[in-house]
Scaffold this active site. Sequence first.
Site, short mmCIF file in Angstrom:
data_model
loop_
_atom_site.label_atom_id
_atom_site.label_comp_id
_atom_site.label_asym_id
_atom_site.label_seq_id
_atom_site.Cartn_x
_atom_site.Cartn_y
_atom_site.Cartn_z
N TRP A 287 -3.61 43.98 50.06
CA TRP A 287 -3.23 42.57 50.12
C TRP A 287 -2.92 42.22 51.56
O TRP A 287 -2.20 42.96 52.25
CB TRP A 287 -2.00 42.27 49.26
CG TRP A 287 -1.53 40.86 49.47
CD1 TRP A 287 -2.05 39.73 48.91
CD2 TRP A 287 -0.48 40.42 50.35
NE1 TRP A 287 -1.38 38.62 49.37
CE2 TRP A 287 -0.42 39.01 50.27
CE3 TRP A 287 0.41 41.08 51.20
CZ2 TRP A 287 0.49 38.25 50.99
CZ3 TRP A 287 1.31 40.33 51.93
CH2 TRP A 287 1.36 38.92 51.83
N GLU B 121 -6.35 42.21 46.27
CA GLU B 121 -5.42 41.25 45.67
C GLU B 121 -5.49 39.89 46.37
O GLU B 121 -5.42 39.81 47.60
CB GLU B 121 -3.99 41.80 45.78
CG GLU B 121 -2.92 40.86 45.24
CD GLU B 121 -1.52 41.44 45.40
OE1 GLU B 121 -0.56 40.73 45.05
OE2 GLU B 121 -1.39 42.58 45.88
N LYS C 103 -4.26 35.60 46.73
CA LYS C 103 -3.08 34.75 46.66
C LYS C 103 -3.51 33.31 46.87
O LYS C 103 -4.45 33.03 47.62
CB LYS C 103 -2.05 35.16 47.72
CG LYS C 103 -0.67 34.52 47.51
CD LYS C 103 0.40 35.19 48.36
CE LYS C 103 1.78 34.62 48.01
NZ LYS C 103 2.86 35.30 48.75
N ASP D 14 -1.95 38.99 40.60
CA ASP D 14 -0.50 38.91 40.71
C ASP D 14 -0.02 37.67 39.97
O ASP D 14 -0.50 36.55 40.24
CB ASP D 14 -0.08 38.85 42.18
CG ASP D 14 1.43 38.99 42.36
OD1 ASP D 14 2.17 38.16 41.80
OD2 ASP D 14 1.85 39.91 43.07
N HIS E 91 0.88 34.63 42.13
CA HIS E 91 -0.01 34.23 43.21
C HIS E 91 -0.97 33.12 42.83
O HIS E 91 -1.97 32.89 43.52
CB HIS E 91 -0.82 35.44 43.70
CG HIS E 91 -0.03 36.36 44.56
ND1 HIS E 91 -0.59 37.38 45.30
CD2 HIS E 91 1.31 36.43 44.83
CE1 HIS E 91 0.35 38.02 45.97
NE2 HIS E 91 1.52 37.47 45.69
N HIS F 57 -0.10 42.85 39.10
CA HIS F 57 1.22 42.87 39.72
C HIS F 57 2.04 41.81 38.98
O HIS F 57 1.77 40.61 39.10
CB HIS F 57 1.13 42.56 41.21
CG HIS F 57 0.86 43.76 42.04
ND1 HIS F 57 0.89 43.75 43.42
CD2 HIS F 57 0.57 45.04 41.69
CE1 HIS F 57 0.62 44.95 43.88
NE2 HIS F 57 0.41 45.75 42.85
N ASP G 174 8.40 30.46 45.17
CA ASP G 174 8.76 31.87 45.29
C ASP G 174 8.15 32.66 44.13
O ASP G 174 8.47 32.42 42.97
CB ASP G 174 10.28 32.00 45.29
CG ASP G 174 10.73 33.43 45.56
OD1 ASP G 174 9.86 34.31 45.68
OD2 ASP G 174 11.94 33.67 45.68
N ASP H 59 8.32 35.97 43.45
CA ASP H 59 8.77 37.36 43.28
C ASP H 59 10.12 37.48 42.60
O ASP H 59 10.96 38.30 42.99
CB ASP H 59 8.80 38.04 44.65
CG ASP H 59 7.43 38.08 45.30
OD1 ASP H 59 6.53 38.61 44.66
OD2 ASP H 59 7.28 37.55 46.41
N ASP I 163 6.10 43.76 40.70
CA ASP I 163 6.13 43.28 42.09
C ASP I 163 7.13 42.14 42.21
O ASP I 163 6.76 40.98 42.22
CB ASP I 163 4.74 42.83 42.51
CG ASP I 163 4.68 42.47 43.99
OD1 ASP I 163 5.66 42.76 44.71
OD2 ASP I 163 3.67 41.89 44.41
#
Length: 662
Positions: free
Chosen positions: A431, A472, A474, A505, A508, A532, A540, A542, A572
């Site tokens: 990534w 990966e 995003k 993810d 993402h 992920h 945000d 995560d 993640d």
Amino acid sequence: MATKFSEKYADEIKAFVRACRVLSEKCYVAGTGGNLAWRLESDLILITPTQVPKGDIGEDDLVWIDTAGKVLAGKRKPTGETPMYLEFFRERPDVVSVMHCHPAAVCAFAASDGENWLARPVFPEAVIEAGPVANVPYAEPLTERLAENFRPFLPTHNAFLMENHGLVVMTPRGIDWTLNVTDLIEATARSLLAALPARRVKEISPAELDNLNRTMQTRNLLLPGKPGVNQSLKDAFSRTPKSSSPDTRIQKMFRLAEEQFAELGVDVEKALALLDDIPVSIHCWQGDDVGGFEQTDTGLTGGIQATGNYPGRARNGEELRADMEQAFALIPGRKKANIHAIYAETGGRIVGRDELAPEHFSGWIDWAKRLGIGLDFNGSFFSHPHAADGFTLSHQNDDIRKFWIAHAKASRKIGAAMGRATGSVCVNNVWIPDGYKDTPFDRSAPRERLRDALDEIFSEEISSRYLKDAVESKLFGIGSESYVVGSHEFYLGYAVKHNKLLCLDAGHFHPTESIADKISSTLLWVDELLLHVSRGVRWDSDHVITLNDDLLAIAREIVRCNAIDRVHIGLDFFDASINRIAAWVIGSRNMRKALLQALLEPAARLRWAEEEGDYTSRLAWLEEDKSLPFGAVWDYYCVSRNVPRDGEWLATARKAERGDSA
């Protein structure tokens, strides 16, 4: 009846028959109960026959099998417990002999609904020679479920109290020694039964356990469990719950739930066995806020930001691995550890990311081997002077781009070394944060450079037995709000063309998108996926994952697509606003809960209704599924896997905070 093994193993045969008769004489077995096995060569096992009383067994009754269960010699059939014994030897290559019997005092504890006192350090001889005796939940003899109940305890114990059944002892020595250890456990049980009415049983103190540990080291004695798993006697005894497991109330609730699911065509035990075998890769960077050990003056950059100032983050590899172990002990099921390149341990030397090598991760590899887990890996393309302007593998500067290509190549070699050492394939993920804050003029050139860089990175062939590559995407990041070079479409095309894993993810994509909806479509074009799993909240991506609709949808899609073996699950998230160990545990347990709920769906009914066009029944059953007694199954799953159930683990996590332990 003489066999081709009779002359070579004449002494062992006599000892084996003698052990059978001693078990009968001491009333450790009755009738045809109990069984013994002795691995005499790597692929040769001497085992007792089925349906012959142990006191009547002679040399002609013995059976010789290989590690696949094939009878090599002997006129009788081997014991019906042969599959379980083969699993013992397979999971514990250090074990030489195994004995199962029913000593009266031990069986009193096996039938008791109280505490498992045999799991406590009471007598030094029993502590040294036997170690703690694990409490294995009841299952019908000769069933796969009984073998499954042993699995969580095999790496850490040598002796097992089978609930409502009897005793199993395994040792790295011959059958005479295993009989001696069995005698020692039975003598301990008799003493405890005499002492318990007075309610004054004293345990050996932790300090004295340390002394015994030093004695074992001096005498070169082995700790219980698979070599390297337990680091000390305190470690071994701390892994063993002092109360019997699972308690009667949990068992009753589970059995009722099991019946209710069975009425819908759901095999709960099969679901739990499948859940056990799904590895979840747990990320190291939650433990130190993505700090790493690189010792640079550069803060987090590249679209990554850890928020919060909770005290006690890990400061080095030893502390981080200790924290991860604390979390692992509170999480059921198979686990892997996911490592970023910035967690290299270089002994205080400055090593460029383009010069990293497997030896800089030897601490992680040795740790994973000790725990019996696999490792996954990620190159770190952020928080570095060569990433200061927001570009790495797509950088227009040839020298900077070559630096990051070298880092990516080094990462693949590190991942391959991890896979080779642990025996578990390592997923190496790429990534990069590359992109523009504002609208670019030329969207194509950076993507062309990224494509060419990836081609060079993956040009070296590495066996898929050891390494699998993932890429990966995003949607946007901090500093790349308007344009990301590695978009979903870019990496989807690259993964399809070059047979790479596509990493999705959960944080993402746009808030209205769910990666669950992408699983079935992308699996038509790529062999495997990497997920992920995180929780996006506005910008945000995560946050610690919760058991919300998005997570349930991801788990259900994996199961409904029959893609358990094609989807690699990694976590993640990083949250510095709460206890970091608790964050790992909450997120990991929620991932497992979502998978369990997916495995417990009445899939056959729902598929039938859909195929028949009966959308009324489909909706009704989907809604009623939400009120099925999932919680009873989850509680049973936790306690039967030697893990605290909900409501019981938080205090342990809090005690592990660095502020308390310091």
